[in-house]
Design an enzyme around this catalytic site. Structure first.
Site, mmCIF file in Angstrom:
data_model
loop_
_atom_site.group_PDB
_atom_site.id
_atom_site.type_symbol
_atom_site.label_atom_id
_atom_site.label_comp_id
_atom_site.label_asym_id
_atom_site.label_seq_id
_atom_site.Cartn_x
_atom_site.Cartn_y
_atom_site.Cartn_z
ATOM 1 N N SER A 1 9.841 4.618 -16.506
ATOM 2 C CA SER A 1 9.684 5.488 -17.672
ATOM 3 C C SER A 1 10.589 5.067 -18.824
ATOM 4 O O SER A 1 10.208 5.184 -19.992
ATOM 5 C CB SER A 1 9.956 6.941 -17.289
ATOM 6 O OG SER A 1 11.281 7.081 -16.811
ATOM 7 N N CYS B 1 3.853 10.030 -11.946
ATOM 8 C CA CYS B 1 5.218 9.535 -11.714
ATOM 9 C C CYS B 1 5.936 9.278 -13.047
ATOM 10 O O CYS B 1 6.305 10.220 -13.734
ATOM 11 C CB CYS B 1 5.184 8.296 -10.825
ATOM 12 S SG CYS B 1 6.807 7.870 -10.161
ATOM 13 N N ARG C 1 9.981 6.411 -5.235
ATOM 14 C CA ARG C 1 11.149 6.715 -6.096
ATOM 15 C C ARG C 1 10.757 7.862 -7.039
ATOM 16 O O ARG C 1 10.973 7.804 -8.250
ATOM 17 C CB ARG C 1 11.555 5.473 -6.916
ATOM 18 C CG ARG C 1 12.237 4.384 -6.100
ATOM 19 C CD ARG C 1 12.419 3.094 -6.913
ATOM 20 N NE ARG C 1 12.974 3.350 -8.227
ATOM 21 C CZ ARG C 1 14.281 3.351 -8.522
ATOM 22 N NH1 ARG C 1 15.167 3.103 -7.588
ATOM 23 N NH2 ARG C 1 14.684 3.583 -9.743
ATOM 24 N N GLU D 1 -3.449 6.778 -7.652
ATOM 25 C CA GLU D 1 -4.121 5.484 -7.862
ATOM 26 C C GLU D 1 -3.837 4.494 -6.745
ATOM 27 O O GLU D 1 -4.514 3.473 -6.638
ATOM 28 C CB GLU D 1 -3.714 4.898 -9.225
ATOM 29 C CG GLU D 1 -2.355 4.210 -9.289
ATOM 30 C CD GLU D 1 -1.162 5.178 -9.368
ATOM 31 O OE1 GLU D 1 -1.369 6.408 -9.222
ATOM 32 O OE2 GLU D 1 -0.033 4.706 -9.557
ATOM 33 N N HIS E 1 1.373 9.155 -6.660
ATOM 34 C CA HIS E 1 0.469 8.112 -7.160
ATOM 35 C C HIS E 1 -0.922 8.199 -6.548
ATOM 36 O O HIS E 1 -1.186 7.542 -5.538
ATOM 37 C CB HIS E 1 1.057 6.730 -6.842
ATOM 38 C CG HIS E 1 2.340 6.464 -7.542
ATOM 39 N ND1 HIS E 1 2.402 6.115 -8.869
ATOM 40 C CD2 HIS E 1 3.622 6.529 -7.121
ATOM 41 C CE1 HIS E 1 3.654 5.954 -9.222
ATOM 42 N NE2 HIS E 1 4.427 6.208 -8.189
#
Lengths: 187, 296
Positions: free
Chosen positions: A49, A79, A135, A172, A170
């Site tokens: 990020s 995330c 994480r 994906e 996630h």
């Protein structure tokens, strides 16, 4: 056919584009402010990020992106993407979109050794969905306009506020595309 | 859901997916780690000496001091990686105990075992390994590497070996895509690679794990070149902190990795970066001075 953009600065961009194709939408790798005009909704992928936020500012994309979402463009942050959407981040100050009324704590579940996979019950979706936490950031607080769609160990992990959807995990990274399909219905 | 081997693998490759489309930087202390994070690095590689200093100073290069790795881990919020010697599973156990995010079983350090690499499936922490071609990549993945990086020639500031290895890897992948099913076992035999992984590459046209580039990147143009040749992310070692303006070079390489396909942006961000790392002509190095030949 609707077009879903995936913010293409850094992170797991390709996996989201695969999921977008799997739900029968057109995917677009979004790298410039001009790309924002070509899409019906945007996915903010996982990654780092801090790096994504900084580059959005360096490339003059932060304001156009924030305005587009503030004006109703559907956005789905996973995330790192959720961190970018969050109004407040505990213990860090970093560049972000900051439109969603949630407080998140980065890396709250620990380092990579603490990353894990679990099954989640999601409001409005039949059966459980697999969720990969890497994480992961944790949602510590939600404002009153935020609807909690799924929780894990007493913390929300999937939340929605009007046109914004955010997940600590996630979707994906699995073959299960039901959450992407859910987002597709928000367009 | 139970924590199975398949889950462990998915979580390891999952982190590698998150590290795509970015830059991982070598750092030797807290100050450098912060510069890297501020420049938009997606992870740092904590090591005591950058490869160009290892090359200069000689001697045995080993895993870094755990104290230094812990300090760097404390100083940044992005993932931290560290290197262990090829085959040195005890160093890997120590690095795992430190709770870092990724281990690089690296040819830049002096190999501990000239016959066997680490059995990486036995670890909970993910590993990245170097390769020069498809066979080497698939052998490492077979042992449990969750990310590959082409080796290049670390510490030279010279991109020529990175290009050679990435081209060899991509050519290997394209070749398999053109093979019929009956050819694949022979290909596996010739490559010295696991058959199931050879079949995966033939079907999907890519490695089953993310594929990054390392060893010789010194400028934004180098990063853009490797991305266009197929690298999904870029490792930069000596290229940043051996340049005259590390902050500027680091940021420019991050930007170039994102906009690798936009020459106008690349031209702008390549401007006025100061002296790049001096660099070495790889052909002037003797056989025993090359790192890439370590490991098989």
């Amino acid at each position: 056919m609707k077009t879903i953009g995936v913010l293409g600065i850094q992170g797991a961009i390709e996996k989201h584009l695969d999921s977008v194709a799997a739900i029968g939408c057109r995917g677009l790798w979004v790298k410039t402010a001009a790309d924002l005009k070509k899409i019906d909704g945007i996915i903010l992928p996982g990654g780092e990020s801090t790096s994504i936020g900084k580059q959005l500012e360096w490339f003059g994309m932060m304001n156009p992106l924030r305005e587009a979402i503030a004006h109703g463009m559907p956005a789905f942050g996973t995330c790192a993407g959720m961190i970018l959407l969050a109004k407040d981040i505990e213990a860090y100050t970093q560049a972000r979109i900051g439109l969603m009324d949630i407080t998140v704590r980065r890396n709250a579940y620990g380092s990579q050794l603490d990353s894990f996979i679990t099954d989640l019950q999601v409001k409005g979706i039949q059966g459980k969905i697999p969720a990969v936490f890497i994480r992961a950031p944790r949602i510590e607080k939600c404002g009153k306009d935020v609807q909690v769609l799924a929780s894990y160990k007493d913390h929300p992990v999937l939340v929605r506020q009007k046109n914004m959807l955010a997940a600590s995990f996630h979707p994906e990274l699995t073959e299960d595309t039901r959450l992407h399909a859910y987002f597709g219905k928000m367009l | 859901m139970k924590n199975t081997k398949a889950n462990d693998w998915q979580v390891k490759v999952g982190l590698a997916e998150m590290l795509k489309n970015g830059v991982i930087m070598d750092v030797t202390d807290v100050e450098q780690a912060k510069i890297a994070e501020d420049a938009g690095a997606i992870a740092v590689m904590a090591l005591e000496r950058v490869p160009s200093d290892i090359r200069k100073q000689g001697g045995v290069a080993r895993m870094s001091d755990p104290k230094m790795i812990k300090e760097i881990k404390k100083a940044v919020s992005i993932p931290v990686m560290a290197k262990c010697r090829i085959g040195h599973f005890a160093e890997a156990q120590i690095l795992q105990a430190l709770g870092i995010d990724f281990i690089d079983e690296s040819e830049v350090l002096t190999p501990a075992d000239e016959e066997f690499h680490i059995h990486k499936h036995a670890f909970k922490i993910p590993f990245v390994c170097g390769c020069r071609n498809l066979g080497e990549a698939l052998r490492r993945i077979g042992e449990g590497a969750a990310m590959m990086r082409t080796k290049g020639e670390a510490g030279t500031g010279n991109i020529v070996e990175a290009v050679r290895h990435m081209r060899a890897l991509m050519n290997g992948i394209h070749r398999l895509q053109g093979c019929s099913k009956e050819e694949l076992m022979t290909e596996a035999k010739n490559l010295g690679a696991p058959y199931d992984l050879v079949c995966y590459v033939a079907e999907h046209g890519k490695l089953p794990v993310p594929n990054f580039s390392a060893g010789g990147v010194a400028t934004p143009a180098d990063a853009a070149l490797m991305r266009q040749l197929g690298a999904e992310s870029v490792f930069v070692g000596s290229g940043i902190f051996k340049s005259s303006n590390p902050k500027k070079v680091a940021k420019a390489i991050v930007e170039a990795t994102t906009h690798y396909d936009n020459p106008d942006k690349l031209a702008k961000l390549s401007e006025n970066l100061g002296e790049p790392m001096h660099g070495i002509d790889v052909r002037q190095l003797g056989e025993n001075e090359l790192f890439a030949g370590r490991g098989w």
